[in-house]
Design a protein around this motif. Structure first.
Motif, short mmCIF file in Angstrom:
data_model
loop_
_atom_site.label_atom_id
_atom_site.label_comp_id
_atom_site.label_asym_id
_atom_site.label_seq_id
_atom_site.Cartn_x
_atom_site.Cartn_y
_atom_site.Cartn_z
N GLY A 79 0.80 -1.23 0.00
CA GLY A 79 0.00 0.00 0.00
C GLY A 79 0.83 1.28 0.00
N THR A 80 0.19 2.33 -0.49
CA THR A 80 0.82 3.64 -0.61
C THR A 80 1.44 4.18 0.70
N PRO A 81 0.83 3.91 1.88
CA PRO A 81 1.44 4.46 3.10
C PRO A 81 2.90 4.05 3.31
N GLN A 82 3.34 2.99 2.66
CA GLN A 82 4.74 2.60 2.86
C GLN A 82 5.69 3.18 1.80
N ALA A 83 5.20 4.16 1.05
CA ALA A 83 6.02 4.72 -0.03
C ALA A 83 7.37 5.24 0.48
N PHE A 84 7.33 5.94 1.60
CA PHE A 84 8.57 6.55 2.08
C PHE A 84 9.54 5.48 2.60
N HIS A 85 9.00 4.47 3.20
CA HIS A 85 9.85 3.35 3.64
C HIS A 85 10.61 2.77 2.44
N PHE A 86 9.88 2.51 1.36
CA PHE A 86 10.54 1.88 0.20
C PHE A 86 11.50 2.85 -0.49
N LYS A 87 11.15 4.10 -0.51
CA LYS A 87 12.06 5.08 -1.10
C LYS A 87 13.42 4.99 -0.41
N GLN A 88 13.38 4.88 0.92
CA GLN A 88 14.62 4.83 1.68
C GLN A 88 15.34 3.49 1.51
N VAL A 89 14.56 2.41 1.51
CA VAL A 89 15.18 1.09 1.32
C VAL A 89 15.86 1.03 -0.05
N PHE A 90 15.19 1.52 -1.07
CA PHE A 90 15.76 1.45 -2.42
C PHE A 90 17.02 2.30 -2.51
N ALA A 91 16.94 3.50 -1.92
CA ALA A 91 18.09 4.41 -1.99
C ALA A 91 19.29 3.80 -1.27
N LEU A 92 19.04 3.22 -0.11
CA LEU A 92 20.14 2.65 0.66
C LEU A 92 20.71 1.40 -0.03
N SER A 93 19.83 0.60 -0.61
CA SER A 93 20.30 -0.58 -1.34
C SER A 93 21.22 -0.15 -2.47
N GLN A 94 20.83 0.92 -3.14
CA GLN A 94 21.64 1.42 -4.24
C GLN A 94 23.01 1.84 -3.74
N LEU A 95 23.02 2.51 -2.59
CA LEU A 95 24.31 2.93 -2.02
C LEU A 95 25.16 1.71 -1.66
N LEU A 96 24.50 0.58 -1.39
CA LEU A 96 25.25 -0.65 -1.11
C LEU A 96 25.61 -1.39 -2.40
N GLY A 97 25.31 -0.78 -3.52
CA GLY A 97 25.72 -1.38 -4.79
C GLY A 97 24.72 -2.34 -5.41
N VAL A 98 23.50 -2.38 -4.90
CA VAL A 98 22.49 -3.25 -5.49
C VAL A 98 21.95 -2.57 -6.75
N THR A 99 22.12 -3.24 -7.89
CA THR A 99 21.68 -2.60 -9.14
C THR A 99 20.32 -3.11 -9.60
N THR A 100 19.76 -4.06 -8.88
CA THR A 100 18.43 -4.58 -9.18
C THR A 100 17.44 -3.41 -9.32
N ARG A 101 16.56 -3.49 -10.31
CA ARG A 101 15.52 -2.46 -10.39
C ARG A 101 14.44 -2.79 -9.37
N MET A 102 14.28 -1.92 -8.41
CA MET A 102 13.27 -2.16 -7.38
C MET A 102 12.14 -1.16 -7.57
N GLU A 103 10.92 -1.67 -7.53
CA GLU A 103 9.78 -0.79 -7.76
C GLU A 103 8.72 -1.01 -6.69
N HIS A 104 8.24 0.08 -6.15
CA HIS A 104 7.12 -0.03 -5.22
C HIS A 104 5.83 0.04 -6.04
N VAL A 105 5.15 -1.08 -6.13
CA VAL A 105 3.86 -1.12 -6.83
C VAL A 105 2.81 -0.76 -5.78
#
Ligand code: ARG
Length: 583
Positions: free
Chosen positions: A344-370
């Motif tokens: 659900g949409t209420p977790q948008a900010f959580h995923f934004k941060q998870v995706f950003a941090l994963s990227q900083l850890l070098g994860v290149t997987t495309r992650m999308e919050h549906v």
């Protein structure tokens, strides 16, 4: 055959060649709103004119001339400020439909050129908390996406990221000791664990000794204490049993159940990595990522002062830590190219941060919050409880089936439907569950929608039973004519306007399925199926099928009907909705 893609390419190539451009510009092809103006509109000349500093109509003229050279295009007129209206040749449409008709395995839906490994994380309810309507949406949308992505040729793994770890287990262990009822746990673990959890958390707020013992039990569980691990295993297994009932009702299965507990022993390592890479630091005993302190903060988080906590002061890890570990695991072990999180949409900010941090850890997987919106009750508030009583998913689905049964009975009494009494249960189940799914999937998923039983379980409007009935109508034509819809001779010929209109809907199927899969928007497919069945109704009113004037026309119209029924059947199945053969 992906017609729109093909036409787009044809139009781009025509633009390039007509204007002798070094590269093919985008054609910006759109279906026309009004069939008076043809089938498609090419809007690319206008954008191009702006770029080149020319008059759009001047560019559009030679492009239209060039387009006419293609066999698919019967008419190309420049209109308005400089768009081009295209009329697709009926002969060409007919040939395309014959090819689609011959393709029994894929109905002309070509697979993607490059198959990706896609992981879909969906449903993912929490142990000891009632599965709420948001989890139902996630389950329905996720299941449809899995089916769509798989059908277009991706390598898809469906995962239930069950909330099976965390602070609630300390409370549950002491609470079950105090108030637990084994029979109730076996009956419906979610209800029993929910009841005990509520009692325990209330007590812990007032009774420090009780709270302390819950923390101690949790610590024991987390360090592998045998007795507590056994209790935890029992809670999880009992919950699984209840969940399986709901998933059984929905006909949903998962390739993998990898809940939060699965990542438990990877969490410390993740946190250490964050510290080692200078991404997290201690703050008042907790480990945090301060976005605004990073040398290169991720986009959109530069001004974010509130930290992203990855380990609490008491040493406990969080939902966020688990999601980071899962991101690493999904790339390193599961080799995912792409991960969809259907939440659900209420977790948008959580995923934004998870995706950003994963990227900083070098994860290149495309992650999308549906993401998706809430389901609202008649009072406009999210439905969670009714008169203070929680709406259980199982209860909601059973009610859907009962209401479908009542509607079917009405139809039988009024002579509109005919159902063998032996099939009544199965039909009511398919209609009731299908109605709930369709009502959800037809929405643009990010908007909230109001739950309305009457609109949802209807044979008239844009609703599941209407769609299932449209399929039945096609099937009954074949039964009545005693024809096998897969073995028709002849060829499609399009004469009447209604035939041409229906054909232009039918040829879009491949494009629509791809669009729905690529954008994670099953509503495109719902819309297509609805428009298709309306177009079919107009065709069926205007053109006799079984009593057509000659055999060639009859065969052609039967082919059109067969294509409609196949698209409805395949389309509904891709949405996770079961079809009914007769009613
Ligand atoms: N259990 C979570 C909830 O009910 C949803 C989990 C979604 N998936 C994830 N990887 N975070 O809110």
């Amino acid at each position: 055959m992906l017609l729109e893609r093909t036409l787009n390419a044809i139009a781009s190539a025509a633009m390039q060649s007509a204007l002798s451009l070094p590269e093919a510009p985008p054609a910006l092809l759109r279906p026309t709103q009004d069939p008076k103006f043809g089938d498609y509109q090419v809007n690319g000349a206008m954008a191009l004119a702006k770029q080149l500093g020319k008059k759009p109509r001047e560019l559009a003229e030679p492009i239209a001339q060039k387009l006419l050279e293609h066999e698919a295009i019967e008419g190309a007129e420049v209109a308005g400020p400089g768009f081009i209206n295209l009329h697709i040749s009926s002969a060409w449409l007919g040939r395309e439909l014959d090819a689609m008709y011959a393709d029994l395995t894929r109905d002309g839906v070509d697979p993607v050129d490059v198959a990706e490994r896609i992981l879909v994380d969906y449903s993912s309810p929490n142990i000891a908390k009632q599965m709420h309507v948001g989890h139902l949406r996630s389950t329905i949308i996720g299941d449809a996406l899995v089916k769509l992505l798989r059908f277009v040729g991706h390598d898809v793994t469906s995962v239930n990221h069950l909330g099976d770890w965390g602070t609630q287990f300390g409370l549950l262990i002491v609470g079950m000791r105090e108030w637990g009822n084994q029979d109730a746990l076996d009956q419906d673990a979610i209800v029993e664990l929910g009841r005990v959890y509520a009692l325990a958390s209330a007590r812990a707020k007032q009774d420090e000794a009780f709270a302390e013992s819950a923390r101690a039990e949790l610590a024991k569980l987390q360090t592998g204490d045998a007795e507590n691990t056994a209790l935890w295993t029992r809670f999880v297994a009992a919950t699984r049993k209840t969940l399986d009932v709901v998933y059984g009702q929905l006909g949903v299965t998962f390739d993998e159940w990898k809940g939060e507990s699965f990542y438990h022993d990877q969490l410390e390592g993740v946190v250490q990595r964050l510290v080692a890479e200078g991404l997290a630091r201690e703050d008042d005993g907790a480990l945090c990522v301060f976005w605004n302190e990073l040398p290169e903060p991720p986009k959109g988080l530069e001004k974010q002062k509130e930290p992203f906590i990855v380990r609490k002061r008491d040493g406990a890890f969080l939902y966020s830590t688990t999601d980071l570990a899962a991101a690493l695991y999904r790339r390193d072990v599961m080799k995912a190219d792409r991960v969809l999180y259907v939440v659900g949409t209420p977790q948008a900010f959580h995923f934004k941060q998870v995706f950003a941090l994963s990227q900083l850890l070098g994860v290149t997987t495309r992650m999308e919050h549906v993401a998706f919106g809430s389901v609202l009750g008649e009072d406009g508030k999210p439905i969670r409880s009714r008169d203070g009583v929680e709406v259980t998913l199982q209860g909601l689905l059973s009610e859907a089936v009962e209401r479908a049964r009542a509607r079917i009975q009405e139809g039988i009494d009024e002579g509109r439907l005919m159902i063998d009494p032996a099939d009544l249960d199965e039909t009511a189940t398919k209609l009731g569950i299908g109605a709930v799914k369709y009502a959800d999937l037809r929405q643009n998923r990010v908007s909230d929608y109001t739950f309305d039983w009457d609109k949802m379980i209807s044979f008239q409007g844009n609703a599941g039973p209407y769609m299932q009935n449209a399929y039945v109508r096609c099937r009954s034509i074949f039964r009545k004519g005693e024809v096998d819809p897969d073995q028709l001779g002849g060829a499609v010929t399009l004469a009447a306007d209604e035939e041409h209109a229906l054909a232009r809907m039918l040829v879009r199927f491949g494009d629509i399925v791809h669009q729905a899969a690529e954008t994670s928007q099953p509503n495109y497919l719902c819309e297509h199926l609805f428009e298709l069945s309306r177009s079919f109704s107009r065709f069926y009113e205007a053109c006799s099928v079984l009593n057509a004037e000659d055999e060639a026309t009859q065969q052609s119209r039967l082919r059109l009907t067969a294509l409609v029924s196949r698209q409805l059947g395949r389309g509904l199945t891709l949405l996770g909705i079961d079809v009914v053969e007769r009613m």
